[in-house]
Motif scaffolding. Structure first.
Motif, PDB file in Angstrom:
ATOM      1  N   ALA A   1     -11.606 -11.291  -2.577  1.00 53.16           N
ATOM      2  CA  ALA A   1     -11.472 -10.430  -3.772  1.00 53.16           C
ATOM      3  C   ALA A   1      -9.963 -10.163  -4.137  1.00 53.16           C
ATOM      4  O   ALA A   1      -9.213 -10.006  -2.921  1.00 53.16           O
ATOM      5  N   ASP A   2      -9.371  -9.872  -5.240  1.00 54.84           N
ATOM      6  CA  ASP A   2      -8.133  -9.602  -5.558  1.00 54.84           C
ATOM      7  C   ASP A   2      -7.835  -8.007  -4.915  1.00 54.84           C
ATOM      8  O   ASP A   2      -8.429  -7.436  -5.193  1.00 54.84           O
ATOM      9  N   PRO A   3      -6.639  -7.606  -4.787  1.00 49.67           N
ATOM     10  CA  PRO A   3      -6.407  -6.548  -4.517  1.00 49.67           C
ATOM     11  C   PRO A   3      -5.997  -6.008  -5.959  1.00 49.67           C
ATOM     12  O   PRO A   3      -5.823  -6.341  -7.044  1.00 49.67           O
ATOM     13  N   ALA A   4      -6.484  -4.312  -5.894  1.00 48.22           N
ATOM     14  CA  ALA A   4      -6.479  -3.502  -6.996  1.00 48.22           C
ATOM     15  C   ALA A   4      -5.172  -2.684  -7.025  1.00 48.22           C
ATOM     16  O   ALA A   4      -4.845  -2.141  -7.888  1.00 48.22           O
ATOM     17  N   SER A   5      -4.932  -2.031  -6.027  1.00 46.40           N
ATOM     18  CA  SER A   5      -3.978  -0.920  -5.627  1.00 46.40           C
ATOM     19  C   SER A   5      -3.302  -0.987  -4.327  1.00 46.40           C
ATOM     20  O   SER A   5      -3.965  -1.773  -3.448  1.00 46.40           O
ATOM     21  N   ALA A   6      -2.189  -0.614  -4.160  1.00 43.08           N
ATOM     22  CA  ALA A   6      -1.601  -0.497  -2.732  1.00 43.08           C
ATOM     23  C   ALA A   6      -0.776   0.863  -2.619  1.00 43.08           C
ATOM     24  O   ALA A   6      -0.240   1.325  -3.754  1.00 43.08           O
ATOM     25  N   TYR A   7      -0.609   1.129  -1.451  1.00 41.16           N
ATOM     26  CA  TYR A   7       0.128   2.250  -1.099  1.00 41.16           C
ATOM     27  C   TYR A   7       0.970   2.017   0.256  1.00 41.16           C
ATOM     28  O   TYR A   7       0.190   1.275   1.193  1.00 41.16           O
ATOM     29  N   ALA A   8       2.376   2.166   0.101  1.00 45.84           N
ATOM     30  CA  ALA A   8       3.117   1.950   1.368  1.00 45.84           C
ATOM     31  C   ALA A   8       4.213   2.741   1.815  1.00 45.84           C
ATOM     32  O   ALA A   8       4.522   3.664   1.068  1.00 45.84           O
ATOM     33  N   GLU A   9       4.125   2.762   3.175  1.00 45.92           N
ATOM     34  CA  GLU A   9       5.401   3.537   3.624  1.00 45.92           C
ATOM     35  C   GLU A   9       6.221   2.601   4.385  1.00 45.92           C
ATOM     36  O   GLU A   9       5.820   1.679   5.227  1.00 45.92           O
TER      37      GLU A   9
ATOM     38  N   ALA B   1       6.680  -1.344   8.492  1.00 47.04           N
ATOM     39  CA  ALA B   1       6.034  -1.189   7.190  1.00 47.04           C
ATOM     40  C   ALA B   1       4.426  -1.050   7.392  1.00 47.04           C
ATOM     41  O   ALA B   1       3.955  -1.685   8.420  1.00 47.04           O
ATOM     42  N   LEU B   2       3.792   0.004   6.764  1.00 46.58           N
ATOM     43  CA  LEU B   2       2.427  -0.002   6.746  1.00 46.58           C
ATOM     44  C   LEU B   2       1.821   0.007   5.277  1.00 46.58           C
ATOM     45  O   LEU B   2       2.281   0.864   4.391  1.00 46.58           O
ATOM     46  N   VAL B   3       0.899  -0.755   4.910  1.00 42.66           N
ATOM     47  CA  VAL B   3       0.419  -0.948   3.534  1.00 42.66           C
ATOM     48  C   VAL B   3      -0.972  -0.755   3.562  1.00 42.66           C
ATOM     49  O   VAL B   3      -1.708  -1.074   4.497  1.00 42.66           O
ATOM     50  N   GLN B   4      -1.491   0.089   2.833  1.00 47.91           N
ATOM     51  CA  GLN B   4      -3.107   0.324   2.451  1.00 47.91           C
ATOM     52  C   GLN B   4      -3.216  -0.417   1.211  1.00 47.91           C
ATOM     53  O   GLN B   4      -2.724  -0.230   0.213  1.00 47.91           O
ATOM     54  N   LEU B   5      -4.328  -1.153   1.209  1.00 46.54           N
ATOM     55  CA  LEU B   5      -4.907  -1.835   0.050  1.00 46.54           C
ATOM     56  C   LEU B   5      -6.149  -1.392  -0.258  1.00 46.54           C
ATOM     57  O   LEU B   5      -7.302  -1.247   0.469  1.00 46.54           O
ATOM     58  N   ARG B   6      -6.645  -1.510  -1.837  1.00 46.51           N
ATOM     59  CA  ARG B   6      -7.900  -1.357  -2.223  1.00 46.51           C
ATOM     60  C   ARG B   6      -8.113  -2.681  -2.955  1.00 46.51           C
ATOM     61  O   ARG B   6      -7.355  -3.009  -3.660  1.00 46.51           O
ATOM     62  N   PHE B   7      -9.385  -3.294  -2.733  1.00 49.26           N
ATOM     63  CA  PHE B   7      -9.567  -4.291  -3.378  1.00 49.26           C
ATOM     64  C   PHE B   7     -10.365  -4.323  -4.646  1.00 49.26           C
ATOM     65  O   PHE B   7     -11.258  -3.301  -4.462  1.00 49.26           O
ATOM     66  N   ALA B   8     -10.470  -5.149  -5.285  1.00 50.12           N
ATOM     67  CA  ALA B   8     -11.438  -5.121  -6.746  1.00 50.12           C
ATOM     68  C   ALA B   8     -12.764  -5.080  -6.291  1.00 50.12           C
ATOM     69  O   ALA B   8     -13.733  -4.512  -7.429  1.00 50.12           O
ATOM     70  N   ASN B   9     -13.303  -5.502  -5.456  1.00 54.26           N
ATOM     71  CA  ASN B   9     -14.645  -5.411  -4.792  1.00 54.26           C
ATOM     72  C   ASN B   9     -14.881  -4.236  -3.985  1.00 54.26           C
ATOM     73  O   ASN B   9     -15.946  -3.971  -3.586  1.00 54.26           O
ATOM     74  N   GLY B  10     -14.174  -3.199  -4.094  1.00 51.98           N
ATOM     75  CA  GLY B  10     -14.272  -1.982  -3.287  1.00 51.98           C
ATOM     76  C   GLY B  10     -13.946  -2.037  -1.958  1.00 51.98           C
ATOM     77  O   GLY B  10     -13.876  -1.019  -0.907  1.00 51.98           O
ATOM     78  N   GLY B  11     -13.789  -3.351  -1.271  1.00 58.04           N
ATOM     79  CA  GLY B  11     -13.034  -3.354   0.132  1.00 58.04           C
ATOM     80  C   GLY B  11     -11.838  -2.841   0.329  1.00 58.04           C
ATOM     81  O   GLY B  11     -11.037  -2.566  -0.609  1.00 58.04           O
ATOM     82  N   LEU B  12     -11.425  -2.449   1.652  1.00 61.60           N
ATOM     83  CA  LEU B  12     -10.163  -1.841   1.675  1.00 61.60           C
ATOM     84  C   LEU B  12      -9.404  -2.770   2.804  1.00 61.60           C
ATOM     85  O   LEU B  12      -9.942  -3.468   3.696  1.00 61.60           O
ATOM     86  N   GLY B  13      -8.176  -2.627   2.727  1.00 64.49           N
ATOM     87  CA  GLY B  13      -7.222  -3.483   3.651  1.00 64.49           C
ATOM     88  C   GLY B  13      -6.097  -2.883   4.363  1.00 64.49           C
ATOM     89  O   GLY B  13      -5.457  -1.645   3.495  1.00 64.49           O
TER      90      GLY B  13
END
Ligand SMILES: NC(=O)c1ccc[n+]([C@@H]2O[C@H](COP(=O)([O-])OP(=O)(O)OC[C@H]3O[C@@H](n4cnc5c(N)ncnc54)[C@H](O)[C@@H]3O)[C@@H](O)[C@H]2O)c1
Length: 347
Positions: A193-201, A221-233
């Motif tokens: 799935a494609d990423p939908a949003s990102a939060y990074a420090e 760096a640490l990045v938190q992702l939310r995917f279009a299918n609801g998955g988290l990364g």
């Protein structure tokens, strides 16, 4: 598989260029490197002599004018990718282009358009997709072994600083692009799935002590992702980490958990049964973490040129990885979660 001869021009004879020269001259059946282009005279002469490459040039245009090859492998610094890839495509050459694909999404679009118009293949250097244990993990995930992926955590910690040009954010897009492009591609590939949003420090622990004074440099760096299918990364990046080259992925699925890689070598460990705690490890040893990935990605490229098939690491994949990097960068710059749609619409 047909083995008709394929002649390559290597553009950039630095760290990545030497890895690909070795693969092309030793491990890709039917391939030969007939020309090397590098702006630095000593570098191009050394690469030509080390790998038995008959022609060397200071500029790609000179190599294109002489001709005599079907494809280019571009391993120059990121800020040079777009003009070189577009020039090669316009001259009718198939393009293998190292990651990160380019500096901006607009450049990615121009590269894709040039390759499409010239009807040449375009492959991005995401070798993890061709590394045996990553490939096997992908097939086992898509085969349903651990169920739908819910969380994917990917880390890349590189031992030493990259070349000096990459320290300058304006030339590389920073460490998230230079080091963690692979993670951005990998989590999207494995999540399906494609990423939908990102939060990074980000943080910078060692830069100053190593003489890196470039504005905006960070080594952590640490990045938190939310995917279009609801998955988290999540993506963890450290460079320089000093302790070694460390690339691992953990996938938590609805039915189990899978780990790709460990610090000592290469392994897939799958746990599928909570009662029995069943574990199936597949260990492989190889001195260099992605040695087979680098070989196999160029075998893939050669096969795609011969058969007309689209490569498994496409321009679109390169564009998505960059979009992830740009969203994460906007996030740590602005201190908020950034939707991918924000960076995609400003391309
Ligand atoms: N896939 C991977 O795992 C991997 C690993 C390392 C680097 N890379 C990527 O490969 C690219 C190159 O990185 P590197 O570490 O090899 O850099 P490098 O600095 O070691 O080598 C780059 C070479 O390109 C030459 N060059 C610069 N501009 C040029 C131009 N316009 N025309 C011809 N030659 C030119 C330089 O003289 C130098 O020899 C980057 O995009 C980097 O992110 C990918």
């Amino acid at each position: 598989m047909t083995r008709e001869p394929l002649r390559f021009c290597l553009v950039g004879g630095g760290r990545a260029g030497r890895v690909h020269a070795k693969s092309l001259t030793g491990h890709v059946p039917g391939a030969s490197v007939v020309a090397v282009v590098d702006a630095h005279a000593e570098t191009r002469q050394r690469v030509a002599s080390d790998f038995g490459i008959p022609h060397s040039f200071a500029e790609l245009d000179d190599a294109l004018n002489q001709g005599g090859f079907e494809a280019v492998v571009i391993t120059t610094p990121t800020f040079t990718h777009a003009p070189l890839a577009i020039a090669a495509a316009k001259a009718g050459k198939h393009v293998f282009l190292e990651k990160p694909m380019a500096l901006t999404l607009g450049e990615c679009d121009a590269i894709i358009a040039a390759c499409t118009a010239a009807k040449v293949r375009l492959q991005i250097g995401f070798m993890r997709r061709f590394q045996p244990e990553f490939r096997a993990a992908f097939e086992r995930i898509t085969g349903g072994e651990i169920g739908t992926p819910m969380i994917i955590k990917s880390l890349t910690h590189g031992p030493g600083l990259p070349p000096a040009w990459a320290w300058d954010f304006r030339r590389s897009n920073g460490m998230l692009a230079e080091v963690n492009s692979h993670d951005f591609d990998c989590v999207r590939w494995l999540m399906g799935a494609d990423p939908a949003s990102a939060y990074a420090e980000i943080s910078n622990f060692k830069g100053a002590a190593r003489g890196v004074t470039e504005l905006g440099f960070y080594d952590t760096a640490l990045v938190q992702l939310r995917f279009a299918n609801g998955g988290l990364g999540s993506i963890s990046g450290v460079c320089p980490c000093d302790y070694g080259y460390d690339a691992r992925v953990e996938i938590v699925g609805e039915k189990g958990i899978m780990q790709i890689g460990d610090m000592q070598g290469q392994a897939i460990v799958v746990v599928t049964d909570r009662e029995a705690g069943r574990v199936s490890p597949v260990y492989r040893t190889w001195p260099e973490r992605f040695a087979w990935g680098y070989i196999n990605e160029l075998r893939e490229f050669a096969d795609c040129i011969r058969t007309g098939r689209q490569p498994g690491a496409s321009g679109e994949d390169g564009r998505w990885a960059l979009a992830g990097v740009l969203a994460a960068t906007a996030s740590f710059t602005q201190g908020r979660t950034v939707a991918l749609s924000e960076v995609l619409t400003t391309a």
